[in-house]
Scaffold this active site. Structure first.
Site, PDB file in Angstrom:
ATOM      1  N   THR A   1     -41.385 -25.204  20.550  1.00 34.80           N
ATOM      2  CA  THR A   1     -41.156 -26.284  19.578  1.00 34.80           C
ATOM      3  C   THR A   1     -40.167 -25.878  18.486  1.00 34.80           C
ATOM      4  OG1 THR A   1     -43.424 -26.940  20.011  1.00 34.80           O
ATOM      5  CG2 THR A   1     -42.370 -27.938  18.104  1.00 34.80           C
TER       6      THR A   1
ATOM      7  N   ASP B   1     -42.910 -21.119  33.255  1.00 34.61           N
ATOM      8  CA  ASP B   1     -43.986 -21.202  32.261  1.00 34.61           C
ATOM      9  C   ASP B   1     -44.965 -22.328  32.639  1.00 34.61           C
ATOM     10  OD1 ASP B   1     -45.134 -20.595  29.741  1.00 34.61           O
ATOM     11  OD2 ASP B   1     -43.994 -22.188  28.756  1.00 34.61           O
TER      12      ASP B   1
ATOM     13  N   HIS C   1     -49.130 -17.574  23.291  1.00 28.43           N
ATOM     14  CA  HIS C   1     -48.536 -18.912  23.451  1.00 28.43           C
ATOM     15  C   HIS C   1     -48.644 -19.655  22.125  1.00 28.43           C
ATOM     16  CE1 HIS C   1     -47.987 -19.479  27.918  1.00 28.43           C
ATOM     17  NE2 HIS C   1     -48.456 -18.241  27.816  1.00 28.43           N
ATOM     18  N   GLY C   2     -47.822 -20.704  22.009  1.00 31.24           N
ATOM     19  CA  GLY C   2     -47.934 -21.562  20.825  1.00 31.24           C
ATOM     20  C   GLY C   2     -47.527 -20.861  19.542  1.00 31.24           C
TER      21      GLY C   2
ATOM     22  N   HIS D   1     -50.126 -25.293  21.174  1.00 31.43           N
ATOM     23  CA  HIS D   1     -48.758 -25.716  21.501  1.00 31.43           C
ATOM     24  C   HIS D   1     -48.317 -26.818  20.538  1.00 31.43           C
ATOM     25  CE1 HIS D   1     -49.787 -24.104  25.667  1.00 31.43           C
ATOM     26  NE2 HIS D   1     -48.711 -23.427  25.297  1.00 31.43           N
ATOM     27  N   GLY D   2     -47.067 -26.774  20.129  1.00 41.45           N
ATOM     28  CA  GLY D   2     -46.549 -27.788  19.200  1.00 41.45           C
ATOM     29  C   GLY D   2     -46.734 -27.324  17.765  1.00 41.45           C
TER      30      GLY D   2
HETATM   31  P1  13P Z   1     -44.843 -23.714  20.972  1.00 43.75           P
HETATM   32  O1  13P Z   1     -44.172 -24.977  21.380  1.00 43.75           O
HETATM   33  O2  13P Z   1     -45.984 -23.942  20.074  1.00 43.75           O
HETATM   34  O3  13P Z   1     -43.875 -22.715  20.457  1.00 43.75           O
HETATM   35  O4  13P Z   1     -45.491 -23.068  22.305  1.00 43.75           O
HETATM   36  C1  13P Z   1     -44.698 -22.353  23.183  1.00 43.75           C
HETATM   37  C2  13P Z   1     -45.428 -21.966  24.412  1.00 43.75           C
HETATM   38  O5  13P Z   1     -46.538 -21.480  24.375  1.00 43.75           O
HETATM   39  C3  13P Z   1     -44.737 -22.145  25.694  1.00 43.75           C
HETATM   40  O6  13P Z   1     -45.522 -21.763  26.761  1.00 43.75           O
HETATM   41 ZN    ZN Z   2     -47.645 -22.020  26.394  1.00 51.41          ZN
END
Ligand code: 13P
Ligand code: ZN
Length: 291
Positions: free
Chosen positions: A233, A82, A208-209, A180-181
């Site tokens: 996360t 990733d 993502h995220g 992300h996060g």
């Molecule tokens: P999160 O930490 O927001 O779940 O994002 C995950 C992600 O996109 C990993 O590539």
């Molecule tokens: Zn990501």
């Protein structure tokens, strides 16, 4: 079964209005939690690592452990790299058994991003490995990468079409309002943008995220074409909380107890996310098929 490519998993999920959950793991217990959770739900799953996890755990260890974990169960498991900015690291991942990779050139100017991704696609496809690219810039923190709100920008649908065609990637990460996060307030995904991108781009899209995005919004994103959902996360948080809780007993010193509690907490979230992606019993679909 041996590790599989994520290619057919993601494409079939998209056809059936589902998404393959992709979980970021950081240690042995998280790998076990994902595999056990997926096995109990009879769901295919993608296990993924960022470059920071490889620095922490060692690429050879991760490769061997995930390979063994997959061999022990009868569900399809893919191992994915990733957010990798480096061609060289991707070569190492492939040598260590990864079955797909993400080359992340989103920080580069468009032409340089295309050139890097094309180079990775050419090499990876020669050995049967699928490649995820990213166009647009997703906000938030992932590993050492921090993209603030000002630098982040949503994916332009026409640019996404051009990028997919020019690079030959197999799937595409797009910025449509997630980060992300965890979120401060409630995120609002740009559904019109997903629909537009999906109408122009033939390959499956990747969200993502996904941590902290309300379930209804994730479901709608899947309905509109997101075929892989990345979750990091939301696995880290329960692991940390369960370990804190175990260590609140002053005499607790056994890693098997506190790491075991962390593993159990992660497994519960893995199962919830599998339900959200609608892949409970989806492993049956792939039985006897060439993956
Ligand atoms: P999160 O930490 O927001 O779940 O994002 C995950 C992600 O996109 C990993 O590539
Ligand atoms: Zn990501």
């Amino acid at each position: 079964m041996p590790l599989v490519s994520s290619y057919h998993l993601i494409r079939e999920a998209r056809k059936q209005g589902k998404a393959i959950p992709a979980f970021n793991i950081h240690n042995l217990e998280m790998i076990q939690a994902v595999v056990q959770g997926a096995e109990e739900m009879n769901s295919p799953v993608i296990i993924q690592t960022t470059p920071g996890t490889l620095t922490h755990a060692g690429i050879e260890y991760v490769g061997v452990i995930v390979k063994q974990a997959a061999l022990d169960v009868r569900i399809p498991i893919a191992l994915h790299m990733d957010h990798c900015p480096s061609y060289e690291t991707i070569v190492k991942c492939i040598r260590n058994g990864y079955t797909s990779v993400m080359i992340d050139g989103a920080h580069l100017p468009y032409e340089e991003n295309v050139a890097l991704v094309k180079r990775v696609v050419e090499m990876a496809h020669a050995v049967g490995i699928q490649v995820e690219g990213e166009i647009g810039k997703i906000a938030g923190v992932e590993d050492d990468m921090f993209v603030n709100e000002l630098e982040a920008h949503l994916t332009d649908p026409e640019e996404a079409r051009q990028f997919a065609e020019e690079t030959g990637v197999d799937s595409l990460a797009v910025a449509i309002g997630t980060a992300h996060g965890m979120y401060e307030g409630e995120p609002h995904l740009d559904f019109a943008r997903i629909t537009k991108i999906d109408s122009l781009v033939e390959i499956p899209l990747v969200l993502h995220g996904a941590s902290g995005v309300p379930d209804e919004q994730v479901r709608k994103a899947i309905e509109l074409g997101m075929a892989k959902i990345n979750i990091a996360t939301e696995l880290k948080d329960p692991m940390a909380k369960a370990i804190w809780h175990s260590l609140s007993h002053p005499k607790e010193n056994d890693p098997r107890h506190y790491m075991g509690a962390g593993r159990e907490a992660v497994k519960q979230v893995v199962k919830e996310k599998i339900r959200l992606c609608d892949t409970v019993n989806f492993a049956d679909f792939f039985k006897g098929r060439q993956l």
